[in-house]
Design a protein around this motif. Structure first.
Motif, PDB file in Angstrom:
ATOM      1  N   GLY A   1      38.688  -9.375  -8.812  1.00  0.00           N
ATOM      2  CA  GLY A   1      37.732  -9.075  -9.866  1.00  0.00           C
ATOM      3  C   GLY A   1      36.464 -10.113  -9.942  1.00  0.00           C
ATOM      4  N   GLU A   2      37.117 -11.144 -10.480  1.00  0.00           N
ATOM      5  CA  GLU A   2      36.265 -12.497 -10.604  1.00  0.00           C
ATOM      6  C   GLU A   2      35.651 -12.861  -9.453  1.00  0.00           C
ATOM      7  N   ILE A   3      36.293 -12.888  -8.344  1.00  0.00           N
ATOM      8  CA  ILE A   3      35.572 -13.279  -7.099  1.00  0.00           C
ATOM      9  C   ILE A   3      34.489 -12.277  -6.533  1.00  0.00           C
ATOM     10  N   ALA A   4      34.714 -10.942  -6.810  1.00  0.00           N
ATOM     11  CA  ALA A   4      33.941  -9.858  -6.340  1.00  0.00           C
ATOM     12  C   ALA A   4      32.569 -10.267  -7.369  1.00  0.00           C
ATOM     13  N   VAL A   5      32.785 -10.574  -8.800  1.00  0.00           N
ATOM     14  CA  VAL A   5      31.635 -10.392  -9.398  1.00  0.00           C
ATOM     15  C   VAL A   5      30.641 -11.682  -9.073  1.00  0.00           C
ATOM     16  N   ILE A   6      31.600 -12.780  -8.813  1.00  0.00           N
ATOM     17  CA  ILE A   6      30.874 -14.126  -8.249  1.00  0.00           C
ATOM     18  C   ILE A   6      30.123 -13.787  -7.153  1.00  0.00           C
ATOM     19  N   LEU A   7      30.718 -13.171  -6.103  1.00  0.00           N
ATOM     20  CA  LEU A   7      30.040 -12.890  -5.085  1.00  0.00           C
ATOM     21  C   LEU A   7      28.838 -11.849  -4.987  1.00  0.00           C
ATOM     22  N   LEU A   8      29.195 -10.875  -6.010  1.00  0.00           N
ATOM     23  CA  LEU A   8      28.044  -9.619  -5.865  1.00  0.00           C
ATOM     24  C   LEU A   8      27.037  -9.876  -7.033  1.00  0.00           C
ATOM     25  N   SER A   9      27.250 -10.750  -7.902  1.00  0.00           N
ATOM     26  CA  SER A   9      26.282 -10.841  -8.971  1.00  0.00           C
ATOM     27  C   SER A   9      25.290 -11.909  -8.464  1.00  0.00           C
ATOM     28  N   GLU A  10      23.634 -11.551  -8.894  1.00  0.00           N
ATOM     29  CA  GLU A  10      22.789 -12.408  -8.731  1.00  0.00           C
ATOM     30  C   GLU A  10      22.992 -13.796  -9.448  1.00  0.00           C
ATOM     31  N   THR A  11      23.339 -13.622 -10.893  1.00  0.00           N
ATOM     32  CA  THR A  11      23.393 -15.041 -11.918  1.00  0.00           C
ATOM     33  C   THR A  11      24.788 -15.399 -11.613  1.00  0.00           C
ATOM     34  N   PRO A  12      24.862 -16.732 -11.227  1.00  0.00           N
ATOM     35  CA  PRO A  12      26.218 -17.277 -10.849  1.00  0.00           C
ATOM     36  C   PRO A  12      26.833 -17.525 -12.225  1.00  0.00           C
ATOM     37  N   ASN A  13      25.902 -17.664 -13.202  1.00  0.00           N
ATOM     38  CA  ASN A  13      26.472 -18.246 -14.634  1.00  0.00           C
ATOM     39  C   ASN A  13      26.584 -17.105 -15.613  1.00  0.00           C
ATOM     40  N   SER A  14      26.959 -15.793 -15.237  1.00  0.00           N
ATOM     41  CA  SER A  14      27.120 -15.024 -16.285  1.00  0.00           C
ATOM     42  C   SER A  14      28.246 -15.141 -17.175  1.00  0.00           C
TER      43      SER A  14
END
Length: 72
Positions: free
Chosen positions: A27-40
């Motif tokens: 899930g963490e990898i998916a959030v990092i890859l799919l989110s526009e802001t890398p420091n969320s």
């Protein structure tokens, strides 16, 4: 010396840790890859939440084990 930690799949703590941490890592990898802001904040909250869930479960599991040992 009965409190040794066995790092194998026979140990329930290891199985639960893997069952919690592998989906968290994916899930963490998916959030990092799919989110526009890398420091969320989600990037920091997912691992923190999963560690918290694991250690709360471990606390109750150890308490149950101690209670069962005292009955024997």
């Amino acid at each position: 010396m009965n409190n040794r930690f066995e790092l194998s799949f026979k140990n329930k703590e290891v199985r639960v840790w893997l069952a919690i941490m592998i989906p968290t890592a994916l899930g963490e990898i998916a959030v990092i890859l799919l989110s526009e802001t890398p420091n969320s904040y989600i990037n920091a909250l997912l691992p923190l939440l999963s560690w918290t869930v694991f250690f709360i479960w471990r606390y109750f599991y150890k308490r149950k084990q101690k209670k069962l040992e005292s009955l024997i």
